[in-house]
Enzyme design. Structure first.
Site, short mmCIF file in Angstrom:
data_model
loop_
_atom_site.label_atom_id
_atom_site.label_comp_id
_atom_site.label_asym_id
_atom_site.label_seq_id
_atom_site.Cartn_x
_atom_site.Cartn_y
_atom_site.Cartn_z
N ASP A 10 -7.11 -1.79 -19.54
CA ASP A 10 -8.03 -2.47 -20.46
C ASP A 10 -8.06 -3.95 -20.08
O ASP A 10 -7.62 -4.32 -18.99
CB ASP A 10 -7.63 -2.21 -21.92
CG ASP A 10 -6.26 -2.76 -22.26
OD1 ASP A 10 -5.71 -3.56 -21.44
OD2 ASP A 10 -5.72 -2.42 -23.32
N GLY A 45 0.78 -1.24 0.00
CA GLY A 45 0.00 0.00 0.00
C GLY A 45 0.81 1.28 0.00
O GLY A 45 0.27 2.35 0.32
N SER A 46 2.08 1.20 -0.42
CA SER A 46 2.86 2.45 -0.40
C SER A 46 2.34 3.44 -1.45
O SER A 46 2.38 4.66 -1.24
CB SER A 46 4.36 2.18 -0.60
OG SER A 46 4.64 1.85 -1.94
N ASN A 47 1.84 2.94 -2.58
CA ASN A 47 1.27 3.87 -3.58
C ASN A 47 -0.02 4.50 -3.07
O ASN A 47 -0.27 5.68 -3.29
CB ASN A 47 1.06 3.16 -4.92
CG ASN A 47 2.33 3.14 -5.75
OD1 ASN A 47 2.75 4.17 -6.27
ND2 ASN A 47 2.96 1.98 -5.85
N GLU A 103 7.49 6.02 -8.64
CA GLU A 103 6.07 5.64 -8.70
C GLU A 103 5.22 6.59 -7.86
O GLU A 103 4.14 7.02 -8.27
CB GLU A 103 5.87 4.21 -8.18
CG GLU A 103 6.41 3.12 -9.07
CD GLU A 103 6.04 1.73 -8.56
OE1 GLU A 103 4.90 1.52 -8.12
OE2 GLU A 103 6.92 0.84 -8.59
N HIS A 131 2.55 0.53 -12.88
CA HIS A 131 3.34 -0.70 -13.09
C HIS A 131 4.83 -0.34 -13.06
O HIS A 131 5.23 0.67 -13.65
CB HIS A 131 2.97 -1.33 -14.43
CG HIS A 131 3.69 -2.62 -14.67
ND1 HIS A 131 3.35 -3.80 -14.03
CD2 HIS A 131 4.77 -2.91 -15.44
CE1 HIS A 131 4.18 -4.74 -14.41
NE2 HIS A 131 5.05 -4.24 -15.27
N ARG A 135 -15.90 -14.27 -11.27
CA ARG A 135 -15.29 -12.93 -11.29
C ARG A 135 -16.38 -11.86 -11.45
O ARG A 135 -16.31 -10.78 -10.87
CB ARG A 135 -14.29 -12.82 -12.44
CG ARG A 135 -13.44 -11.55 -12.35
CD ARG A 135 -12.83 -11.18 -13.70
NE ARG A 135 -12.01 -12.22 -14.26
CZ ARG A 135 -10.68 -12.30 -14.13
NH1 ARG A 135 -10.04 -11.40 -13.47
NH2 ARG A 135 -10.00 -13.29 -14.69
N ILE A 194 -6.28 -9.46 -12.70
CA ILE A 194 -6.77 -8.96 -13.98
C ILE A 194 -8.14 -8.32 -13.73
O ILE A 194 -8.97 -8.88 -13.02
CB ILE A 194 -6.92 -10.12 -14.99
CG1 ILE A 194 -5.54 -10.70 -15.33
CG2 ILE A 194 -7.65 -9.67 -16.24
CD1 ILE A 194 -4.74 -9.90 -16.31
C1 GAR Z 1 4.24 -1.36 -6.98
O1 GAR Z 1 5.59 -1.46 -7.33
C2 GAR Z 1 3.37 -1.37 -8.22
O2 GAR Z 1 3.94 -0.69 -9.30
C3 GAR Z 1 3.27 -2.85 -8.50
O3 GAR Z 1 3.10 -3.45 -7.25
C4 GAR Z 1 3.77 -2.64 -6.28
C5 GAR Z 1 2.79 -2.33 -5.18
O4 GAR Z 1 3.43 -1.67 -4.13
N1 GAR Z 1 2.18 -3.14 -9.39
C6 GAR Z 1 2.24 -4.05 -10.36
O5 GAR Z 1 3.22 -4.76 -10.56
C7 GAR Z 1 0.98 -4.14 -11.23
N2 GAR Z 1 1.21 -4.92 -12.37
P1 GAR Z 1 2.59 -0.89 -3.05
O6 GAR Z 1 1.58 -1.91 -2.52
O7 GAR Z 1 3.59 -0.51 -2.00
O8 GAR Z 1 1.94 0.28 -3.71
#
Ligand code: GAR
Length: 229
Positions: free
Chosen positions: A154, A24-26, A187, A122, A78, A105
């Site tokens: 998408d 969850g850092s993003n 990011e 990503h 889903r 997905i």
């Molecule tokens: C991040 O590096 C994000 O870019 C990646 O998962 C990590 C989540 O980190 N996402 C993918 O690879 C999506 N295909 P976070 O939970 O600390 O935000």
């Protein structure tokens, strides 16, 4: 995918739901930007995780965001799982989604409910290295420049139109951990930049290219695109 989307001529809020699966850092970075006043329109309204123990869910709750878990295994399909996400988010007036480390997905139910309104981040310069362990894929390939991408979602895996990218040099002594850490710093900035821009500036798709259009005078709606309610 919609050909063109035109932000409302006003600064009416855009309510955003965050989907996550892990750390969850993003999410935390997006909430920090919201608190700092980065966004003129985007407002985070809820977080939801497919993993009940995801640390990002606790982080959302600590930040005062409605946070809940929904395990896909509890649903027969889903479609049923995503229908419940939509039901919960509809109650909160959510119209856009940000995927923040959501490792699933996205199915047709979410794509239909939020057309051209689902963002993902990503950790690679897409279209290179989609999927898991993007940073290790970059190291294994021997690229000199890595980075991250914010894109519209998408039906594919990390395939939608690109909103923004940032580059990070690959160092000779990099490991998956060190490279991932440097990309993550980018990011946390790029996701806020991408969300801000796509919710505040008119844009359209020309094939795969997402083109930002000149900002129109707020008192005169642009002839292009559809207003976002
Ligand atoms: C991040 O590096 C994000 O870019 C990646 O998962 C990590 C989540 O980190 N996402 C993918 O690879 C999506 N295909 P976070 O939970 O600390 O935000």
């Amino acid at each position: 995918m919609t050909n063109a989307v035109q932000p409302d001529a006003t600064s009416s809020p855009v309510r955003v739901g965050i989907l996550l699966s892990g750390r969850g850092s993003n999410l935390e970075a997006l909430l920090r930007h919201a608190r700092a006043g980065t966004f003129a329109r985007a407002q985070f309204a809820a977080a939801l995780s497919d993993i009940p123990t995801a640390p990002g869910l606790a982080a959302a709750a600590r930040a005062g965001l409605p946070a809940s878990a929904l395990e896909p295994s509890a649903f027969p399909s889903r479609v049923a799982y995503e229908t419940e996400i939509v039901r919960r988010f509809d109650e909160l007036g959510i119209e856009w989604l940000c995927l923040a480390g959501y490792m699933r997905i996205v199915g047709k139910t979410l794509l239909a409910r939020y057309p051209s309104r689902i963002l993902n981040i990503h950790p690679s310069l897409l279209p290179a290295f989609p999927g898991l362990h993007a940073q290790q894929q970059a190291l294994d390939h021997g690229v000199r420049v890595a980075g991250c991408t914010v894109h519209l979602v998408d039906s594919g895996m990390d395939t939608g139109p690109i909103i923004a990218q940032a580059t990070v040099p690959v160092l000779d002594n990099d490991t998956e951990e060190t490279l991932s850490a440097r990309i993550l710093v980018q990011e946390h900035k790029l996701y806020a930049d991408g969300l801000k821009r796509i919710t505040e500036q008119p844009w359209e798709l020309q094939g795969r290219r997402l083109i930002f259009l000149p900002t129109t005078n707020s008192s005169s709606p642009s002839p292009k695109g559809n207003p976002i309610p």
